[in-house]
Design an enzyme around this catalytic site. Sequence first.
Site, PDB file in Angstrom:
ATOM      1  N   ALA A  24       0.799  -1.221   0.000  1.00  0.00           N
ATOM      2  CA  ALA A  24       0.000   0.000   0.000  1.00  0.00           C
ATOM      3  C   ALA A  24       0.833   1.273   0.000  1.00  0.00           C
ATOM      4  O   ALA A  24       0.432   2.293  -0.568  1.00  0.00           O
ATOM      5  CB  ALA A  24      -0.935   0.000   1.207  1.00  0.00           C
ATOM      6  N   HIS A 121      -3.764  -9.499  -5.054  1.00  0.00           N
ATOM      7  CA  HIS A 121      -5.082  -9.302  -4.462  1.00  0.00           C
ATOM      8  C   HIS A 121      -6.124  -8.834  -5.478  1.00  0.00           C
ATOM      9  O   HIS A 121      -7.190  -8.355  -5.099  1.00  0.00           O
ATOM     10  CB  HIS A 121      -4.985  -8.316  -3.291  1.00  0.00           C
ATOM     11  CG  HIS A 121      -4.138  -8.825  -2.164  1.00  0.00           C
ATOM     12  ND1 HIS A 121      -3.498  -8.007  -1.262  1.00  0.00           N
ATOM     13  CD2 HIS A 121      -3.823 -10.097  -1.796  1.00  0.00           C
ATOM     14  CE1 HIS A 121      -2.829  -8.745  -0.389  1.00  0.00           C
ATOM     15  NE2 HIS A 121      -3.003 -10.007  -0.699  1.00  0.00           N
ATOM     16  N   SER A 196       4.509  -3.326   5.029  1.00  0.00           N
ATOM     17  CA  SER A 196       4.944  -3.655   6.382  1.00  0.00           C
ATOM     18  C   SER A 196       5.234  -5.141   6.538  1.00  0.00           C
ATOM     19  O   SER A 196       5.671  -5.597   7.587  1.00  0.00           O
ATOM     20  CB  SER A 196       3.859  -3.236   7.388  1.00  0.00           C
ATOM     21  OG  SER A 196       2.609  -3.782   7.015  1.00  0.00           O
TER      22      SER A 196
END
Length: 245
Positions: A24, A121, A196
């Site tokens: 992201a 995704h 992350s």
Amino acid sequence: MDEKIQQLQKIIDESSNIVFFGGAGVSTESGIPDFRSVDGLYNQKWKYPPEEIISHSFFYRDTKEFYRFYREKLLPTGFEPNAAHLKLAEMEAKGKLRAVITQNIDGLHQKAGSKVVYELHGSTLRNYCLECGEFYDENIIKESENAPDKLPHCKKCGGLIKPDVVLYEEGLDQELIDKSVRAIAEAETLIIGGTSLVVYPAAGFVRYFQGKHLVLLNKSSTQMDDAADLVIHEPIGQVLSQIKV
């Protein structure tokens, strides 16, 4: 910082098989909020928790509420590629970058010009009818806000349309998994950016890397920092914009 940019430049100069794995944070510089930052979707108030709304079971249980959230929060309207997307596309065009593996669903890598993009995704730009399989672009979702029932329906058979994205409780596409793992395993250099590394199974793919250089570009630290050859805790677009290919 200058010294680290020079290190990154040297790694890229010496590499002919680079794979990029991103999340992201790659798109936040384009104005798209991520899920876990202070300003991200996880910290915004809604009728239900975001991770519940964008789940497989919720889609079928309360489709109207799903689409109310989806149209407002997940459809990437009016966003443009940033310096990171553009530099990665340039690296591919120059024969340096073999593949982009992304957890993002906004289609900005392709909009920037990248050709080999593995969207783990899925993509909000693709939507399909659950009845007949007909595909539609994102406009079918936007237009459904004006429909009597607020739901997107197939223009051919009237069936319900579902975004081609991986919702919570759904598995990743096995073919994409295989391609992504193979690309990482064969890479000379792996650049991980804007993630992350907490979303599994995707985050686990990076452990297949056995090449020369592991580079981490992320604003905050990750579980892989200690294993990397180079770590830069700065916005990825800001970093890559300084690289020449």
